[in-house]
Design an enzyme around this catalytic site. Structure first.
Site, mmCIF file in Angstrom:
data_model
loop_
_atom_site.group_PDB
_atom_site.id
_atom_site.type_symbol
_atom_site.label_atom_id
_atom_site.label_comp_id
_atom_site.label_asym_id
_atom_site.label_seq_id
_atom_site.Cartn_x
_atom_site.Cartn_y
_atom_site.Cartn_z
ATOM 1 N N ARG A 92 0.796 -1.175 -0.033
ATOM 2 C CA ARG A 92 0.001 0.036 0.055
ATOM 3 C C ARG A 92 0.748 1.420 0.058
ATOM 4 O O ARG A 92 0.420 2.373 -0.235
ATOM 5 C CB ARG A 92 -0.892 0.026 1.258
ATOM 6 C CG ARG A 92 -1.979 -1.063 1.317
ATOM 7 C CD ARG A 92 -2.618 -0.783 2.856
ATOM 8 N NE ARG A 92 -3.327 0.214 2.967
ATOM 9 C CZ ARG A 92 -4.593 0.616 2.568
ATOM 10 N NH1 ARG A 92 -5.324 -0.168 1.959
ATOM 11 N NH2 ARG A 92 -5.056 1.744 2.927
ATOM 12 N N ARG A 124 9.624 6.511 -3.300
ATOM 13 C CA ARG A 124 10.046 7.246 -4.186
ATOM 14 C C ARG A 124 11.544 7.805 -4.408
ATOM 15 O O ARG A 124 11.978 8.311 -3.206
ATOM 16 C CB ARG A 124 9.086 8.353 -4.194
ATOM 17 C CG ARG A 124 7.558 7.935 -4.386
ATOM 18 C CD ARG A 124 6.758 9.051 -5.082
ATOM 19 N NE ARG A 124 5.279 8.698 -5.012
ATOM 20 C CZ ARG A 124 4.430 9.079 -4.055
ATOM 21 N NH1 ARG A 124 4.869 10.099 -3.409
ATOM 22 N NH2 ARG A 124 3.391 8.520 -4.078
ATOM 23 N N ARG A 153 -9.197 -5.458 14.054
ATOM 24 C CA ARG A 153 -8.400 -4.210 15.123
ATOM 25 C C ARG A 153 -9.561 -3.098 15.290
ATOM 26 O O ARG A 153 -10.514 -2.922 14.464
ATOM 27 C CB ARG A 153 -7.261 -3.822 14.481
ATOM 28 C CG ARG A 153 -6.257 -5.101 14.254
ATOM 29 C CD ARG A 153 -5.681 -5.347 15.476
ATOM 30 N NE ARG A 153 -4.834 -4.578 16.210
ATOM 31 C CZ ARG A 153 -4.256 -4.796 17.296
ATOM 32 N NH1 ARG A 153 -4.470 -6.000 18.130
ATOM 33 N NH2 ARG A 153 -3.414 -4.095 18.013
ATOM 34 N N ARG A 180 -0.450 7.160 15.765
ATOM 35 C CA ARG A 180 -0.238 8.289 15.081
ATOM 36 C C ARG A 180 -0.840 9.377 15.807
ATOM 37 O O ARG A 180 -1.687 9.153 16.572
ATOM 38 C CB ARG A 180 -0.406 8.256 13.582
ATOM 39 C CG ARG A 180 -1.826 7.857 13.350
ATOM 40 C CD ARG A 180 -2.144 7.451 11.861
ATOM 41 N NE ARG A 180 -3.642 6.915 11.732
ATOM 42 C CZ ARG A 180 -4.155 6.239 10.373
ATOM 43 N NH1 ARG A 180 -3.218 6.539 9.408
ATOM 44 N NH2 ARG A 180 -5.194 5.731 10.321
ATOM 45 N N GLU A 192 -3.834 8.130 18.397
ATOM 46 C CA GLU A 192 -4.635 7.068 17.911
ATOM 47 C C GLU A 192 -3.754 5.505 18.247
ATOM 48 O O GLU A 192 -2.738 5.399 18.226
ATOM 49 C CB GLU A 192 -4.608 6.936 16.399
ATOM 50 C CG GLU A 192 -5.237 5.817 15.912
ATOM 51 C CD GLU A 192 -5.552 6.063 14.191
ATOM 52 O OE1 GLU A 192 -5.613 7.386 13.659
ATOM 53 O OE2 GLU A 192 -5.536 4.955 13.420
ATOM 54 N N TYR A 203 -9.122 -5.302 3.437
ATOM 55 C CA TYR A 203 -8.719 -4.079 3.579
ATOM 56 C C TYR A 203 -8.874 -3.029 2.493
ATOM 57 O O TYR A 203 -8.113 -2.676 1.703
ATOM 58 C CB TYR A 203 -7.073 -3.997 3.767
ATOM 59 C CG TYR A 203 -6.467 -2.893 4.487
ATOM 60 C CD1 TYR A 203 -7.096 -1.971 4.801
ATOM 61 C CD2 TYR A 203 -5.120 -3.175 4.974
ATOM 62 C CE1 TYR A 203 -6.506 -0.645 5.337
ATOM 63 C CE2 TYR A 203 -4.366 -2.260 5.425
ATOM 64 C CZ TYR A 203 -5.205 -0.990 5.631
ATOM 65 O OH TYR A 203 -4.220 0.203 6.416
ATOM 66 N N ASP A 208 -10.195 0.565 0.560
ATOM 67 C CA ASP A 208 -10.459 1.884 0.814
ATOM 68 C C ASP A 208 -11.810 2.160 0.681
ATOM 69 O O ASP A 208 -12.555 1.791 -0.019
ATOM 70 C CB ASP A 208 -9.276 2.727 -0.008
ATOM 71 C CG ASP A 208 -7.950 2.425 0.535
ATOM 72 O OD1 ASP A 208 -7.715 2.448 1.713
ATOM 73 O OD2 ASP A 208 -6.938 2.364 -0.527
HETATM 74 N N1 UDP Z 1 2.775 1.483 8.026
HETATM 75 C C1 UDP Z 1 4.031 1.442 8.476
HETATM 76 N N2 UDP Z 1 4.554 2.841 8.886
HETATM 77 C C2 UDP Z 1 3.932 3.894 8.751
HETATM 78 C C3 UDP Z 1 2.629 3.551 8.018
HETATM 79 C C4 UDP Z 1 2.254 2.279 7.676
HETATM 80 O O1 UDP Z 1 4.705 0.493 8.955
HETATM 81 O O2 UDP Z 1 4.258 4.868 8.810
HETATM 82 C C5 UDP Z 1 2.165 0.134 7.751
HETATM 83 C C6 UDP Z 1 1.402 -0.391 8.635
HETATM 84 O O3 UDP Z 1 1.408 -1.785 8.727
HETATM 85 C C7 UDP Z 1 0.167 -0.034 8.119
HETATM 86 C C8 UDP Z 1 0.226 -0.363 6.503
HETATM 87 O O4 UDP Z 1 1.503 0.091 6.426
HETATM 88 O O5 UDP Z 1 -0.964 -0.770 8.657
HETATM 89 C C9 UDP Z 1 -0.739 0.687 5.680
HETATM 90 O O6 UDP Z 1 -0.665 1.939 5.989
HETATM 91 P P1 UDP Z 1 -1.888 3.055 5.578
HETATM 92 O O7 UDP Z 1 -1.184 4.396 5.952
HETATM 93 O O8 UDP Z 1 -2.218 2.778 4.299
HETATM 94 O O9 UDP Z 1 -3.014 2.733 7.030
HETATM 95 P P2 UDP Z 1 -4.401 3.173 7.253
HETATM 96 O O10 UDP Z 1 -4.215 4.715 6.713
HETATM 97 O O11 UDP Z 1 -5.166 2.460 6.204
HETATM 98 O O12 UDP Z 1 -4.496 2.961 8.513
#
Ligand code: UDP
Length: 333
Positions: free
Chosen positions: A122, A126, A199, A229, A250, A298, A300
């Site tokens: 996901r 870059r 979760r 976060r 969170e 999962y 979006d």
């Molecule tokens: N992830 C991570 N570090 C980050 C952000 C995301 O390891 O800083 C991993 C983590 O396993 C997460 C997944 O990437 O569940 C998908 O991240 P995304 O930002 O898509 O999560 P969402 O916003 O859907 O919670």
């Protein structure tokens, strides 16, 4: 505006989905920025040339950065089988441990070896200074919030909403000729085969004067910090003016009875329990399972909407042709 269920940014390439949601809300173009905080230092996400320069302390060109990351990666003789292998073979151990390992442990409550490789995919990597989070044709926020948007969708003479009413298969199936079920898959079957893992999230709010952080979201990959976060809500609505700032830490935890499920926990290598539920669903007539919780994927927001629109077209065609509506309409697409 407050994102009560955590930050939700609407991003999609699907014009049909945009046309649909735009009937119910004005959308403001939104440039989502994310940083990861390690110690006192902020690193831009997704990992890009600036992140790599900061992290490795070198003034790489794009080509040098790419070469460097490639030399760090672990070469596998087979396709990555899980999150950890995908990360190690894409960014190598140092970046994996700094940005992904701890966050993933906290988010999923499991070793990243148990999480599917697709979850890592996901996230982009870059070798340019482009830190645009979502590379979609449009990224936006509903100006009046998601609650307003959803209530306008529901404001239709053929739609009635009942609150505080638990779905009961035995009675509800008798009452309706067809059900589109969006709740948890295991709940539909009254947990007949056991609990599927979801979760849940908990938010701890705090307020400050002025501004709190440099970006709408700051991720904390360190396992020593219990939250994943921090969201600073006013930064998701830059058209609003606020002197003070509301923020939410969170926390992710395993969903139990009475908790709100947010994420289905898919496991690398699959799950016999999930297979049992999917098989049982395929044997139920008059019900279609759609959305994140019921299909246990999962998804979006835009994909969930697109699949729901697909399911309703399939339903109309099925009714006209006298055929049978599938339990999982998305799989037929
Ligand atoms: N992830 C991570 N570090 C980050 C952000 C995301 O390891 O800083 C991993 C983590 O396993 C997460 C997944 O990437 O569940 C998908 O991240 P995304 O930002 O898509 O999560 P969402 O916003 O859907 O919670």
């Amino acid at each position: 505006m407050k994102h009560v269920h955590g930050p939700h940014i609407f991003h999609s390439d699907d014009e049909e989905v945009w046309r649909f949601v735009s009937r119910f809300s004005q959308f403001e173009t939104f440039d989502f920025k994310v940083n990861a905080q390690r110690g006192e230092r902020l690193y831009p996400l997704p990992i890009n040339l600036d992140t790599l320069r900061l992290f490795f302390g070198k003034d790489f060109t794009a080509a040098e950065a790419e070469d460097h990351v490639r030399t760090c990666t672990v070469q596998l003789a087979y396709p990555p089988r899980n999150f950890e292998e995908q990360a190690l073979s894409t960014v190598g151990p140092k970046l994996y441990e700094a940005f992904f390992k701890g966050y993933t442990q906290k988010q999923w409550g499991r070793d990243p070896k148990e999480i599917p490789a697709s979850v890592f995919r996901r996230l982009p990597l870059r070798f340019s200074q482009d830190r645009t989070y979502f590379h979609h044709s449009r990224v936006g926020m509903p100006r009046d919030g998601y609650t307003q948007m959803i209530s306008r969708i529901l404001d239709h003479p053929s739609i009635s909403v009942e609150f505080n009413s638990t779905f009961k298969r035995s009675s509800d199936q008798r009452e309706f000729s067809h059900i589109f079920y969006t709740g948890e898959l295991d709940a539909f079957f009254e947990y007949e085969f056991g609990l599927l893992p979801y979760r849940s999230l908990r938010f701890e709010d705090f307020r400050v004067d002025g501004d709190f952080q440099a970006s709408p979201t700051v991720n904390f990959p360190d396992v020593g910090i219990p939250y994943t976060r921090i969201t600073e809500h006013k930064k998701f609505a830059p058209w609003e003016n606020h002197d003070r700032s509301l923020c939410s830490r969170e926390y992710s935890f395993e969903c139990g009875p009475g908790d709100t499920p947010y994420y289905p926990v898919n496991l690398a290598g699959g799950s016999a329990l999930l297979d049992s539920y999917r098989q049982a669903a395929n044997n139920v007539a008059g019900v279609s399972f759609i959305g994140r919780l019921a299909t246990f994927r999962y998804l979006d927001m835009d994909v969930a909407i697109s699949e729901a629109m697909g399911a309703s077209s399939t339903f109309l065609e099925t009714v006209q042709s006298g055929g049978t509506m599938p339990a999982f309409p998305h799989a037929q697409a």
